[in-house]
Design a protein around this motif. Sequence first.
Motif, PDB file in Angstrom:
ATOM      1  N   GLY A  41       0.770  -1.223   0.000  1.00 34.52           N
ATOM      2  CA  GLY A  41       0.000   0.000   0.000  1.00 34.52           C
ATOM      3  C   GLY A  41       0.804   1.278   0.000  1.00 34.52           C
ATOM      4  O   GLY A  41       0.241   2.376   0.155  1.00 34.52           O
ATOM      5  N   LYS A  42       2.104   1.174  -0.184  1.00 34.27           N
ATOM      6  CA  LYS A  42       2.956   2.360  -0.154  1.00 34.27           C
ATOM      7  C   LYS A  42       3.735   2.505  -1.453  1.00 34.27           C
ATOM      8  O   LYS A  42       3.828   1.589  -2.252  1.00 34.27           O
ATOM      9  CB  LYS A  42       3.919   2.290   1.030  1.00 34.27           C
ATOM     10  N   GLU A  43       4.313   3.686  -1.618  1.00 38.97           N
ATOM     11  CA  GLU A  43       5.146   3.952  -2.775  1.00 38.97           C
ATOM     12  C   GLU A  43       6.511   3.271  -2.610  1.00 38.97           C
ATOM     13  O   GLU A  43       6.968   3.014  -1.495  1.00 38.97           O
ATOM     14  CB  GLU A  43       5.345   5.463  -2.940  1.00 38.97           C
ATOM     15  N   ARG A  44       7.141   3.022  -3.734  1.00 40.08           N
ATOM     16  CA  ARG A  44       8.505   2.496  -3.696  1.00 40.08           C
ATOM     17  C   ARG A  44       9.430   3.527  -3.075  1.00 40.08           C
ATOM     18  O   ARG A  44       9.322   4.727  -3.365  1.00 40.08           O
ATOM     19  CB  ARG A  44       8.964   2.157  -5.109  1.00 40.08           C
ATOM     20  N   GLU A  45      10.338   3.058  -2.246  1.00 43.59           N
ATOM     21  CA  GLU A  45      11.256   3.990  -1.595  1.00 43.59           C
ATOM     22  C   GLU A  45      12.690   3.485  -1.678  1.00 43.59           C
ATOM     23  O   GLU A  45      12.952   2.278  -1.735  1.00 43.59           O
ATOM     24  CB  GLU A  45      10.878   4.201  -0.116  1.00 43.59           C
ATOM     25  N   ASP A  53      32.919   2.451  -7.012  1.00 42.76           N
ATOM     26  CA  ASP A  53      34.101   2.904  -6.265  1.00 42.76           C
ATOM     27  C   ASP A  53      33.917   2.745  -4.759  1.00 42.76           C
ATOM     28  O   ASP A  53      34.770   3.150  -3.982  1.00 42.76           O
ATOM     29  CB  ASP A  53      34.437   4.357  -6.609  1.00 42.76           C
ATOM     30  N   GLY A  54      32.792   2.149  -4.352  1.00 41.21           N
ATOM     31  CA  GLY A  54      32.575   1.857  -2.947  1.00 41.21           C
ATOM     32  C   GLY A  54      31.772   2.877  -2.173  1.00 41.21           C
ATOM     33  O   GLY A  54      31.400   2.620  -1.026  1.00 41.21           O
ATOM     34  N   ALA A  55      31.480   4.024  -2.757  1.00 38.92           N
ATOM     35  CA  ALA A  55      30.690   5.027  -2.057  1.00 38.92           C
ATOM     36  C   ALA A  55      29.278   4.505  -1.818  1.00 38.92           C
ATOM     37  O   ALA A  55      28.687   3.869  -2.685  1.00 38.92           O
ATOM     38  CB  ALA A  55      30.641   6.313  -2.874  1.00 38.92           C
ATOM     39  N   THR A  56      28.748   4.793  -0.639  1.00 36.69           N
ATOM     40  CA  THR A  56      27.421   4.286  -0.277  1.00 36.69           C
ATOM     41  C   THR A  56      26.501   5.411   0.182  1.00 36.69           C
ATOM     42  O   THR A  56      26.954   6.478   0.609  1.00 36.69           O
ATOM     43  CB  THR A  56      27.516   3.256   0.855  1.00 36.69           C
ATOM     44  N   SER A  57      25.210   5.133   0.075  1.00 30.95           N
ATOM     45  CA  SER A  57      24.184   6.027   0.597  1.00 30.95           C
ATOM     46  C   SER A  57      23.113   5.168   1.242  1.00 30.95           C
ATOM     47  O   SER A  57      22.739   4.136   0.686  1.00 30.95           O
ATOM     48  CB  SER A  57      23.551   6.865  -0.516  1.00 30.95           C
ATOM     49  N   TYR A  58      22.622   5.600   2.389  1.00 25.39           N
ATOM     50  CA  TYR A  58      21.572   4.886   3.100  1.00 25.39           C
ATOM     51  C   TYR A  58      20.412   5.826   3.375  1.00 25.39           C
ATOM     52  O   TYR A  58      20.603   7.015   3.635  1.00 25.39           O
ATOM     53  CB  TYR A  58      22.079   4.364   4.448  1.00 25.39           C
ATOM     54  N   SER A  59      19.213   5.273   3.357  1.00 25.38           N
ATOM     55  CA  SER A  59      18.084   6.057   3.810  1.00 25.38           C
ATOM     56  C   SER A  59      18.157   6.147   5.329  1.00 25.38           C
ATOM     57  O   SER A  59      18.705   5.268   5.992  1.00 25.38           O
ATOM     58  CB  SER A  59      16.767   5.429   3.381  1.00 25.38           C
ATOM     59  N   ASP A  60      17.606   7.216   5.879  1.00 27.75           N
ATOM     60  CA  ASP A  60      17.670   7.416   7.328  1.00 27.75           C
ATOM     61  C   ASP A  60      16.961   6.295   8.086  1.00 27.75           C
ATOM     62  O   ASP A  60      17.348   5.939   9.194  1.00 27.75           O
ATOM     63  CB  ASP A  60      17.047   8.765   7.694  1.00 27.75           C
ATOM     64  N   SER A  61      15.949   5.706   7.470  1.00 29.90           N
ATOM     65  CA  SER A  61      15.151   4.696   8.160  1.00 29.90           C
ATOM     66  C   SER A  61      15.891   3.376   8.362  1.00 29.90           C
ATOM     67  O   SER A  61      15.492   2.565   9.196  1.00 29.90           O
ATOM     68  CB  SER A  61      13.855   4.442   7.396  1.00 29.90           C
ATOM     69  N   GLY A  64      22.319   2.234  10.160  1.00 22.46           N
ATOM     70  CA  GLY A  64      22.687   1.572  11.402  1.00 22.46           C
ATOM     71  C   GLY A  64      22.169   0.154  11.528  1.00 22.46           C
ATOM     72  O   GLY A  64      22.638  -0.608  12.374  1.00 22.46           O
ATOM     73  N   ARG A  65      21.202  -0.218  10.701  1.00 22.25           N
ATOM     74  CA  ARG A  65      20.648  -1.571  10.742  1.00 22.25           C
ATOM     75  C   ARG A  65      20.947  -2.347   9.462  1.00 22.25           C
ATOM     76  O   ARG A  65      21.062  -3.573   9.501  1.00 22.25           O
ATOM     77  CB  ARG A  65      19.133  -1.523  10.961  1.00 22.25           C
ATOM     78  N   PHE A  66      21.004  -1.649   8.350  1.00 18.33           N
ATOM     79  CA  PHE A  66      21.262  -2.271   7.059  1.00 18.33           C
ATOM     80  C   PHE A  66      22.702  -1.966   6.642  1.00 18.33           C
ATOM     81  O   PHE A  66      23.189  -0.847   6.860  1.00 18.33           O
ATOM     82  CB  PHE A  66      20.334  -1.717   5.989  1.00 18.33           C
ATOM     83  N   THR A  67      23.329  -2.945   6.025  1.00 14.50           N
ATOM     84  CA  THR A  67      24.683  -2.746   5.520  1.00 14.50           C
ATOM     85  C   THR A  67      24.787  -3.322   4.116  1.00 14.50           C
ATOM     86  O   THR A  67      24.474  -4.500   3.913  1.00 14.50           O
ATOM     87  CB  THR A  67      25.731  -3.422   6.417  1.00 14.50           C
ATOM     88  N   ARG A 107      19.120   8.278  -4.894  1.00 12.50           N
ATOM     89  CA  ARG A 107      17.828   7.977  -4.274  1.00 12.50           C
ATOM     90  C   ARG A 107      16.673   8.006  -5.263  1.00 12.50           C
ATOM     91  O   ARG A 107      15.563   7.650  -4.908  1.00 12.50           O
ATOM     92  CB  ARG A 107      17.563   8.992  -3.158  1.00 12.50           C
ATOM     93  N   ASP A 108      16.934   8.433  -6.474  1.00 11.31           N
ATOM     94  CA  ASP A 108      15.889   8.582  -7.476  1.00 11.31           C
ATOM     95  C   ASP A 108      15.813   7.335  -8.332  1.00 11.31           C
ATOM     96  O   ASP A 108      16.731   7.048  -9.108  1.00 11.31           O
ATOM     97  CB  ASP A 108      16.178   9.810  -8.343  1.00 11.31           C
TER      98      ASP A 108
END
Length: 125
Positions: A41-45, A53-61, A64-67, A107-108
Amino acid sequence: VQLQASGGGLVQVGGSLRLSCAASGLSFRSYTMAWFRRAPGKEREFVVAVRSDGATSYSDSVKGRFTISRDGAKKTVYLQINSLKSEDTADYYCAVTTSNLITSARRDSNNYYYWGQGTLVTVSS
């Protein structure tokens, strides 16, 4: 390019899972691979992304829990999910694009050309 996602399943709150996404036919040196998810029932996020090159981005949610990690030789990314919450229940999709995306672009979902099938993660309380 084909992406094969696996590793989903049913797990209790607080449990862990490891998702995998293997890319075949990916011959580009530069790429960004990412995980997105769509809860019922929600949008894709956006969840997380890693560049060649190893750079990473995480959603705030999930920070600390996902790697996320990658095996460049195998063109495979792994998503270690710990401390699962009920709100993590979703279909998880991996995606890849053939460039090293800047932070704001990762993120897009529109920036990703190739998508795998979803792997369902269900967290039970």
